[in-house]
Design a protein around this motif. Structure first.
Motif, short mmCIF file in Angstrom:
data_model
loop_
_atom_site.label_atom_id
_atom_site.label_comp_id
_atom_site.label_asym_id
_atom_site.label_seq_id
_atom_site.Cartn_x
_atom_site.Cartn_y
_atom_site.Cartn_z
N ALA A 20 0.81 -1.22 0.00
CA ALA A 20 0.00 0.00 0.00
C ALA A 20 0.85 1.27 0.00
O ALA A 20 0.32 2.36 0.25
CB ALA A 20 -0.93 0.00 1.22
N ALA A 21 2.13 1.17 -0.29
CA ALA A 21 3.00 2.35 -0.29
C ALA A 21 2.50 3.47 -1.20
O ALA A 21 2.60 4.65 -0.82
CB ALA A 21 4.42 1.94 -0.68
N PRO A 22 1.97 3.21 -2.41
CA PRO A 22 1.48 4.32 -3.24
C PRO A 22 0.35 5.13 -2.60
O PRO A 22 0.11 6.28 -3.00
CB PRO A 22 1.00 3.62 -4.52
CG PRO A 22 1.80 2.36 -4.57
CD PRO A 22 1.93 1.93 -3.15
N LEU A 35 6.17 9.01 -6.35
CA LEU A 35 5.26 7.92 -6.72
C LEU A 35 5.98 6.76 -7.41
O LEU A 35 5.68 5.60 -7.10
CB LEU A 35 4.14 8.46 -7.60
CG LEU A 35 3.08 7.42 -8.04
CD1 LEU A 35 2.42 6.79 -6.82
CD2 LEU A 35 2.04 8.09 -8.94
N PRO A 36 6.90 7.01 -8.35
CA PRO A 36 7.60 5.86 -8.96
C PRO A 36 8.30 4.99 -7.92
O PRO A 36 8.27 3.75 -8.01
CB PRO A 36 8.59 6.52 -9.91
CG PRO A 36 7.96 7.83 -10.25
CD PRO A 36 7.28 8.28 -9.00
N SER A 51 5.83 -1.07 -3.74
CA SER A 51 4.62 -1.89 -3.80
C SER A 51 4.89 -3.20 -4.53
O SER A 51 4.41 -4.26 -4.12
CB SER A 51 3.51 -1.11 -4.50
OG SER A 51 2.31 -1.86 -4.53
N ALA A 52 5.66 -3.14 -5.62
CA ALA A 52 6.00 -4.36 -6.35
C ALA A 52 6.83 -5.30 -5.48
O ALA A 52 6.63 -6.52 -5.48
CB ALA A 52 6.76 -4.01 -7.63
N VAL A 53 7.77 -4.72 -4.72
CA VAL A 53 8.55 -5.53 -3.78
C VAL A 53 7.63 -6.15 -2.73
O VAL A 53 7.82 -7.29 -2.31
CB VAL A 53 9.65 -4.67 -3.14
CG1 VAL A 53 10.35 -5.44 -2.02
CG2 VAL A 53 10.66 -4.23 -4.18
#
Length: 283
Positions: A177-179, A233-234, A240-242
């Motif tokens: 949920a980082a984004p 954001l990037p 988030s992918a990690v």
């Protein structure tokens, strides 16, 4: 050339098979059955511990009272010995028998859960054919005491399993949920206040007590365990992918824990008595 192509093809097949196994953990029903078992272990472990300790406390307390009186006031024991013995036999005996009977039924419940949710294969002993045999095996059968030991161990195992599931999911969520909160420095897994645990067990009766205290306290200082703060954001999408990858690893680790618990259950509960409700004595 053909041999090299065959080798490369074999490697690619193994990579694809491993990838399907690794990524497929999300789609396997057994994964969620394992998680359900791990979560259920916590409340069940507390329940088992409460039943066993509460049922055994009264007869053990009465037994200590008789021993204490014999050591400190032997003359009083001559007067109160018979009433105390009657109380111990008439109250303590049925309580112990009730606890042992409950342990057999709770052990049967654990076998059922391990079989249905974990796919364990736990063998039981032959059922008692008569009520007399059932009563004898209630006390003298090794499987009864194996079940009691297993139920006590479920208190610790259930607590550890619950912590593993909650921490694994919380850690994964904080990353995935980082984004949604990548600029919020307050988001993470925190310990608000220092935590100190001093393992201690005390039994006290009138003027004497037995204390078992660990000489080494277990302490966790306050602070942040997991931080997901990034300022773009990037970067948050990368985190988030990690997190998705970490989540897959967490699911595999939980499956491994469930597999170990299944083997532990098979080992400890092997040869325990079946439930009296499923296979009652015929006479």
């Amino acid at each position: 050339m053909t041999s090299a192509r065959t080798t490369v093809g074999t490697i690619l097949d193994r990579v694809r098979a491993w990838s399907r196994w690794f990524l497929g953990v999300v789609a396997r029903k057994q994964t969620y059955a394992n998680i359900a078992y791990l979560l259920l272990s916590f409340p069940l472990g507390i329940g088992y511990f409460t039943v066993l300790v509460t049922g055994a406390a009264i007869p053990i307390g009465l037994g200590f009272a008789v021993v204490d009186m014999a050591m400190t006031e032997p003359i009083a024991l001559l007067i109160a010995g018979i009433p105390l013995s009657l109380v111990l036999v008439c109250i303590g005996g049925p309580l112990v028998a009730g606890v042992l009977f409950a342990s057999i039924e709770l052990t049967a419940l654990e076998r059922l859960l391990a079989t249905r949710l974990l796919g364990a294969d736990v063998r039981t002993s032959e059922p008692a054919s008569t009520i007399r045999e059932r009563a004898r095996r209630l006390v003298f059968d090794r499987g009864t005491w194996k079940g009691v030991g297993y139920l006590f161990s479920k208190f610790v195992l259930g607590l550890c399993s619950f912590i593993a599931v909650i921490m694994g999911f919380a850690f994964t969520y904080a990353l995935v949920a980082a984004p949604l909160h990548y600029r919020n420095q307050l988001v993470g897994i925190h310990i608000g206040d220092p935590i100190e645990i001093v393992p201690e067990l005390t039994y006290q009766h009138e003027d004497w007590a037995v204390d078992l205290t660990s000489p080494i306290p277990l302490s966790i200082t306050d602070g942040e365990l997991v931080s997901v703060y990034v300022d773009a954001l990037p970067s948050a999408l990368v985190v988030s992918a990690v997190g998705v990858l970490v989540g897959l690893v967490v699911l595999h680790l939980l499956n491994a824990v469930a597999w170990l618990l299944a083997r532990y259950t098979e080992l400890v509960l092997d040869g325990t008595q079946p439930s009296v409700f499923s296979e009652p004595p015929t006479e």
